[in-house]
Enzyme design. Structure first.
Site, short mmCIF file in Angstrom:
data_model
loop_
_atom_site.label_atom_id
_atom_site.label_comp_id
_atom_site.label_asym_id
_atom_site.label_seq_id
_atom_site.Cartn_x
_atom_site.Cartn_y
_atom_site.Cartn_z
N GLU B 70 0.44 -0.44 4.18
CA GLU B 70 -0.59 -0.01 5.13
C GLU B 70 -0.01 0.55 6.41
O GLU B 70 -0.56 1.48 7.00
CB GLU B 70 -1.53 -1.17 5.47
CG GLU B 70 -2.56 -1.48 4.40
CD GLU B 70 -1.99 -2.27 3.24
OE1 GLU B 70 -0.83 -2.71 3.34
OE2 GLU B 70 -2.70 -2.44 2.24
N HIS B 139 -10.73 -10.95 3.18
CA HIS B 139 -11.30 -9.76 2.54
C HIS B 139 -12.78 -9.58 2.92
O HIS B 139 -13.53 -8.95 2.17
CB HIS B 139 -11.21 -9.85 1.01
CG HIS B 139 -9.84 -9.58 0.45
ND1 HIS B 139 -8.82 -10.48 0.55
CD2 HIS B 139 -9.34 -8.52 -0.22
CE1 HIS B 139 -7.74 -10.00 -0.05
NE2 HIS B 139 -8.02 -8.79 -0.51
C1 TPP Z 1 -2.18 -5.80 2.64
C2 TPP Z 1 -2.92 -5.62 1.37
N1 TPP Z 1 -3.04 -4.39 0.84
C3 TPP Z 1 -3.72 -4.20 -0.30
C4 TPP Z 1 -4.31 -5.25 -0.93
C5 TPP Z 1 -5.13 -5.02 -2.18
N2 TPP Z 1 -4.36 -5.50 -3.32
C6 TPP Z 1 -4.50 -6.73 -3.78
S1 TPP Z 1 -3.46 -7.06 -5.01
C7 TPP Z 1 -2.82 -5.52 -4.96
C8 TPP Z 1 -1.75 -5.15 -5.91
C9 TPP Z 1 -0.58 -6.05 -5.83
O1 TPP Z 1 0.36 -5.68 -6.77
P1 TPP Z 1 1.59 -6.59 -7.07
O2 TPP Z 1 2.27 -6.97 -5.81
O3 TPP Z 1 2.40 -5.92 -8.11
O4 TPP Z 1 0.95 -7.93 -7.64
P2 TPP Z 1 0.11 -8.12 -8.99
O5 TPP Z 1 -1.30 -7.80 -8.68
O6 TPP Z 1 0.67 -7.25 -10.02
O7 TPP Z 1 0.26 -9.57 -9.29
C10 TPP Z 1 -3.43 -4.76 -3.98
C11 TPP Z 1 -3.13 -3.37 -3.68
C12 TPP Z 1 -4.18 -6.52 -0.34
N3 TPP Z 1 -4.78 -7.59 -0.87
N4 TPP Z 1 -3.48 -6.69 0.79
#
Ligand code: TPP
Ligand code: MG
Lengths: 324, 337
Positions: B70, B139
């Site tokens: 972000e 959220h």
């Molecule tokens: C700061 C922030 N940006 C975006 C999100 C939305 N978001 C939640 S999980 C996710 C993907 C995370 O991917 P990864 O780190 O690979 O974990 P996985 O979901 O595969 O376990 C996103 C973009 C968030 N919760 N917090």
């Protein structure tokens, strides 16, 4: 090093608890009774359990939005977690946190986290505390292939190195951050561990769909980080998530047959059973008995969660501060 | 006029502006989706479907999937804006301003002033905000409370699809940085939207959504609809409410509020953020300073309590301002003698 029969049964049970906890949530979420956003850990159990089976309550972990597996593996109460996800007053966080914020600090579980990338810096602090206390305890942060792109993760890695924090960065590469592939989003030639290496850390890699690979890798990592003065380390586990990013995800990013294939060939629970029965360490009957026991435990947790008292409007005002 | 959802108004406005101006660039997490996967691009088109199809139409140079970063998303929007582009950046959830706050607060908001008026920073930072989904403390938050107080930012909070259309177009064409707050519980709400591809709503002009002489209710976002419901109920009893939809909190339409309060003498401000240093405290104090003589009752804010947003259904319901809570507040200021 060979695990004892009890250790094997325990490790299997832990993985199975996570699996069935998640499979059951997947069903119950469809009914609409469970509120909020739920991210299921199913498929990655070998990582959480292969890491946490080495830990005591004095070792800390910091988790993610996909935290149920880490919490269960670190010893959070199954009933308390289920009740929390059902939003009950008996929940581990009294219904205030829900799926994304389960925590049990007394067990060394410093919280799931709704903010991607928030965990790594917290683990550095916990790892510095471990270093100061000098008892060989460690702090572990779990991060996804998406979280590894967050600036907070980079800052945490460098700071862990320069402070020699007793801290381990566990990267769970399940190939997706939400709907985006890690091959797109991770610029370092499809590799996360090399980033940690570039920050000056010793790194390991392992197969996150194989409990024994995780467990043995983590033994080495922990032997290293528990030595005072060695500082942090990182490890990347290649793994799979069996469900969508969140419950309700259309998963259009998957290739044809991908889900069937990974369930068939990359299931850590199937692999565990095949390997221990194949080697004559446990019998199918041993494992079936654990399965039955786990199914009962999950059923019981759901029954209790449904019957548990609901929070009241007055509860909203509780626990903002200790005193005010 | 066309009937469309709030989210469709976001998408169609961005598409129309990208069509019109090649400098408009979209960036954010999963705004395309599927990049680097077997399924291929356009797996999602934004988790709120507010960028679906843009990649196919305008290509990857102008519709950019970013890693989860972000701070770099907002920072890149700043750099794009300083380099002649008109970025429309998306943060999936308003809560994630936390990660990017330096770029918003110390960079984007201040360039023009710090640089002595020698530059412009026409960036739009869109984000989904608000409670109602049991998405818990990280959220569900309202970001306007923090962002409205930052000099240099314009802050927009549309309540209807038509307002999305008119305000987002203004935001994209505006030469100042604009925070565009989309209430996530409104994405599925439908309404009539003007077809005119130059339809714009100027910032700082509130909308009178109900008219009456007895009490002024000021709100915006999801809660505006709650206020309208209260006004409609009271109208049946012969009580008239002015319901003012602020549309933008910075700039704010003080005149509309003061004009109304001068007639009604009674004010209720309904705000989804906690009460301290809030939109409601801001407006109540403004009215106390500028229309004291018109007041027949102390101005009243309706806010959630000074707590984070709780998870469980019962808790979130208790936390949020509701139709009964707003009605009670309106009756309280009406009964004050
Ligand atoms: C700061 C922030 N940006 C975006 C999100 C939305 N978001 C939640 S999980 C996710 C993907 C995370 O991917 P990864 O780190 O690979 O974990 P996985 O979901 O595969 O376990 C996103 C973009 C968030 N919760 N917090
Ligand atoms: Mg991932």
């Amino acid at each position: 090093m060979q695990l004892s029969r009890d250790q094997l049964l325990r490790a299997y049970r832990q993985m199975k608890v996570i699996r069935e906890f998640e499979e059951r949530l997947h069903i119950d979420i469809q009914t609409g009774e469970i509120a909020g956003f739920t991210h299921l850990y199913c498929g990655q159990e070998a990582v959480a359990v292969g890491v946490c089976e080495h830990l005591s309550t004095d070792d800390k972990i910091v988790s993610t939005h996909r935290g149920h597996g880490h919490c269960l593996a670190k010893g959070c109460d199954v009933d308390g977690m289920m009740a929390e996800i059902w939003g009950s007053r008996d929940g581990l966080c009294k219904g205030k946190g829900g799926s994304m914020h389960i925590a049990d600090v007394d067990k060394g579980m410093l919280g799931a986290n709704g903010i991607v990338g928030a965990g790594a810096p917290i683990a550095v602090g916990a790892g510095i505390a471990c270093k100061i206390d000098g008892k060989g305890h460690v702090a572990i942060t779990f991060s996804g292939d998406g979280a590894c792109n967050q600036g907070t993760t980079f800052e945490a890695m460098n700071m862990a190195v320069v402070t020699k924090a007793a801290c381990i960065f566990v990267f769970e590469n399940n190939h997706y951050s939400e709907h985006t592939g890690f091959e797109y989003a991770v610029g370092t030639n499809k590799d996360i561990a090399s980033r940690a290496e570039a920050f000056g850390m010793k790194v390991w890699r392992g197969d996150g769909t194989d409990f024994f690979s995780v467990y043995e890798t983590m033994r080495e990592v922990l032997d290293y980080v528990r030595v005072p003065g060695n500082g942090p380390a990182a490890v990347e586990f290649d793994t799979e998530r069996f469900f969508g990013h969140f419950e309700g995800d259309p998963q259009r990013y998957r290739g044809p047959g991908e889900l069937d294939r990974i369930r068939e060939t990359r299931d850590c629970i199937k692999k565990f059973r095949a390997s221990v029965t194949g080697a004559g360490l446990l019998t199918d009957a041993d494992i079936d008995a654990v399965d039955a026991d786990v199914m009962d435990a999950i059923e019981n947790a759901v029954t209790k969660a449904k019957a548990a008292p609901r929070p009241t409007p007055e509860d909203v005002l509780e626990d903002v501060y200790i005193s005010y | 006029m066309a009937r469309m959802m709030y989210r469709e108004a976001v998408l169609s406005t961005i598409a129309e502006e990208m069509e019109r101006d090649p400098n408009v660039v979209v960036l954010g997490e999963d705004v395309v989706g599927g990049n680097g996967t077997a399924g291929g691009p356009e797996a999602i088109g934004g988790i709120w479907s507010t960028s679906a199809g843009l990649w196919g139409k305008f290509g990857g140079d102008r519709v950019i999937d970013t890693p989860i970063s972000e701070s770099a998303i907002v920072g890149a929007a700043a750099g794009l804006a300083l380099s002649g582009k008109r970025p429309v950046a998306e943060l999936m959830f308003a809560d994630f301003i936390g990660v990017s706050l330096d770029q918003i607060w110390n960079q984007i908001a201040k360039f023009r002033y710090m640089f002595g008026g020698k530059t412009k920073c026409p960036a739009v930072i869109r984000m989904a905000w608000g409670a109602g989904y049991n998405a818990a403390a990280q959220h569900s938050q309202a970001a306007h409370q923090i962002l409205t107080g930052m000099p240099g930012l314009k802050v927009v909070m549309p309540s209807t699809p038509a307002d999305v259309k008119g305000l987002l177009r203004t935001a994209i064409r505006d030469d100042d940085p604009v925070i565009f707050l989309e209430h996530k519980a409104l994405y599925g709400v439908k309404g009539e939207v003007p077809d005119d591809k130059d339809f714009m709503i100027p910032f700082g002009h509130a909308r009178l959504s109900r008219a009456g002489n007895d009490v002024t209710i000021v709100s915006t976002g999801l809660l505006l609809g709650f206020c309208e419901a209260v006004a409609d109920k009271l109208a049946a009893e012969g009580i008239g409410c002015d319901v003012i939809d602020l549309r933008t909190t910075s700039p704010i339409d003080e005149e509309a509020i003061l004009d109304s309060v001068e007639v009604t003498g009674r004010l209720v401000v309904v705000d989804e953020a906690p009460p301290r240093c809030s939109l409601s405290s801001d407006i109540c104090s403004m009215v106390a300073e500028k229309a004291f003589a018109s007041l027949k009752a102390p101005p009243l804010g309706v806010n959630p309590p000074h707590t984070p947003v709780p998870f469980a259904r019962e808790l979130e319901t208790a936390y949020l301002p509701s139709i009964p809570k707003i009605e009670a507040a309106v009756r309280k200021v009406l009964s004050y003698r």
